[in-house]
Design a protein around this motif. Sequence first.
Motif, PDB file in Angstrom:
ATOM      1  N   ALA A 170       0.829  -1.204   0.000  1.00 17.42           N
ATOM      2  CA  ALA A 170       0.000   0.000   0.000  1.00 17.42           C
ATOM      3  C   ALA A 170       0.863   1.253   0.000  1.00 17.42           C
ATOM      4  O   ALA A 170       0.552   2.243  -0.679  1.00 17.42           O
ATOM      5  CB  ALA A 170      -0.931  -0.001   1.209  1.00 17.42           C
ATOM      6  N   ASP A 171       1.961   1.215   0.736  1.00 18.85           N
ATOM      7  CA  ASP A 171       2.862   2.360   0.764  1.00 18.85           C
ATOM      8  C   ASP A 171       3.522   2.556  -0.602  1.00 18.85           C
ATOM      9  O   ASP A 171       3.766   3.685  -1.037  1.00 18.85           O
ATOM     10  CB  ASP A 171       3.933   2.147   1.840  1.00 18.85           C
ATOM     11  CG  ASP A 171       4.469   3.463   2.380  1.00 18.85           C
ATOM     12  OD1 ASP A 171       3.757   4.487   2.277  1.00 18.85           O
ATOM     13  OD2 ASP A 171       5.600   3.475   2.889  1.00 18.85           O
ATOM     14  N   GLY A 172       3.814   1.456  -1.300  1.00 17.63           N
ATOM     15  CA  GLY A 172       4.366   1.574  -2.650  1.00 17.63           C
ATOM     16  C   GLY A 172       3.365   2.189  -3.612  1.00 17.63           C
ATOM     17  O   GLY A 172       3.722   3.020  -4.460  1.00 17.63           O
ATOM     18  N   LEU A 173       2.101   1.816  -3.475  1.00 13.33           N
ATOM     19  CA  LEU A 173       1.059   2.427  -4.302  1.00 13.33           C
ATOM     20  C   LEU A 173       0.933   3.914  -4.011  1.00 13.33           C
ATOM     21  O   LEU A 173       0.695   4.716  -4.920  1.00 13.33           O
ATOM     22  CB  LEU A 173      -0.281   1.724  -4.051  1.00 13.33           C
ATOM     23  CG  LEU A 173      -0.359   0.265  -4.518  1.00 13.33           C
ATOM     24  CD1 LEU A 173      -1.659  -0.368  -4.051  1.00 13.33           C
ATOM     25  CD2 LEU A 173      -0.236   0.179  -6.034  1.00 13.33           C
ATOM     26  N   HIS A 174       1.119   4.281  -2.749  1.00 15.20           N
ATOM     27  CA  HIS A 174       1.080   5.700  -2.389  1.00 15.20           C
ATOM     28  C   HIS A 174       2.221   6.454  -3.075  1.00 15.20           C
ATOM     29  O   HIS A 174       2.028   7.560  -3.601  1.00 15.20           O
ATOM     30  CB  HIS A 174       1.181   5.848  -0.876  1.00 15.20           C
ATOM     31  CG  HIS A 174       1.125   7.267  -0.408  1.00 15.20           C
ATOM     32  ND1 HIS A 174       1.650   7.677   0.785  1.00 15.20           N
ATOM     33  CD2 HIS A 174       0.626   8.383  -0.984  1.00 15.20           C
ATOM     34  CE1 HIS A 174       1.470   8.980   0.935  1.00 15.20           C
ATOM     35  NE2 HIS A 174       0.849   9.426  -0.128  1.00 15.20           N
ATOM     36  N   ALA A 175       3.422   5.866  -3.076  1.00 18.17           N
ATOM     37  CA  ALA A 175       4.553   6.508  -3.752  1.00 18.17           C
ATOM     38  C   ALA A 175       4.258   6.688  -5.239  1.00 18.17           C
ATOM     39  O   ALA A 175       4.635   7.696  -5.845  1.00 18.17           O
ATOM     40  CB  ALA A 175       5.822   5.675  -3.556  1.00 18.17           C
ATOM     41  N   ARG A 176       3.564   5.718  -5.818  1.00 16.73           N
ATOM     42  CA  ARG A 176       3.223   5.833  -7.239  1.00 16.73           C
ATOM     43  C   ARG A 176       2.264   6.987  -7.491  1.00 16.73           C
ATOM     44  O   ARG A 176       2.352   7.674  -8.510  1.00 16.73           O
ATOM     45  CB  ARG A 176       2.632   4.514  -7.724  1.00 16.73           C
ATOM     46  CG  ARG A 176       2.265   4.485  -9.181  1.00 16.73           C
ATOM     47  CD  ARG A 176       2.239   3.061  -9.682  1.00 16.73           C
ATOM     48  NE  ARG A 176       3.575   2.508  -9.821  1.00 16.73           N
ATOM     49  CZ  ARG A 176       3.840   1.211  -9.955  1.00 16.73           C
ATOM     50  NH1 ARG A 176       2.847   0.336  -9.959  1.00 16.73           N
ATOM     51  NH2 ARG A 176       5.082   0.798 -10.082  1.00 16.73           N
TER      52      ARG A 176
END
Length: 325
Positions: A170-176
């Motif tokens: 989820a944090d990676g999706l936020h970075a995206r």
Amino acid sequence: MWHRVGHVVVPHSHETVDKVDAAMETSREGMRTLWLSLGVLGLTCAVQAVIVAVSGSVALLGDTLHNGADALTAVPLGIAFVLGRRAANRRYTYGYGRAEDLAGIAIVLTIAVSSFLAAYEAVDRLLHPREVTHLGVVALAAVAGFAGNEWVARLRIRTGRRIGSAALVADGLHARTDGFTSLAVLLGAGGAALGWRLADPLIGLLITAALLMVLRDAAREVYRRLMDSVDPALLDTAERTLRAVDGVRGIGQVRMRWIGHSLRAEAEIVVDSTLTVVQAHALAVAAEHALIHAVPRLTAATVHTDHTAAAGTDPHAALAHHSAA
């Protein structure tokens, strides 16, 4: 045969201490990812901040602050990974792996706030267009913001899926999403260079829609983890594995749940009624052993043995009224 060869080539055991060491290793991998993410995003923010000071771009300032907020999402995840290393006790008998789910909630809320701010800025600029200067350096800073966020997004999503951390994914999706915000700055600068002052806010609204879609995906993933959702394919694998164990005459219910980035399972198997307690226990251990090898991220399984019974008899008759309730 391949299973036995695997034991020779990669010696291992299923003792509790070894399971704890494996969990700590995945936590260390998660921490390394967080530190790398924090470093890359910190460098990205520093580069953008210098260009903000030179260009005076308000749009780029917002993107810089957004990237800074994304870097700070490493804090709840870092806390969760540290807590996850703590041993189970009499109050938290399954350990502290659920801390990652709480971190996932914090990250989803951060994405929601970011989406709201992006929408607010887009509407505000649509109603009150602003002049953008130093478009060349602003465009370069936007590219740097996108590149930094996309690199971090790929790293976090890849590591999160490898170690089974929904919060890190989820944090990676936020970075995206932050990378898309940077692209909005770039496209807005291009539109301004062509003399279209409404380009930046209109593209900002489109990016806001993309942010909301990412928010939906991240929220769904964290929600499923909180609700003990697992991939049905894992259950199929577990059931096939149990049926293949020599001595298993049938299987009952099989359940799984995530605790942090590790899986635990409960399974029912049917064995011959002529087996001794020692033999039935050995068969249950063999079934658990097979499950641990067959199901990725599975660290333990509780295997309940039922015996074959004559027609019309129910070995669990004493529990029937509890099941009915």
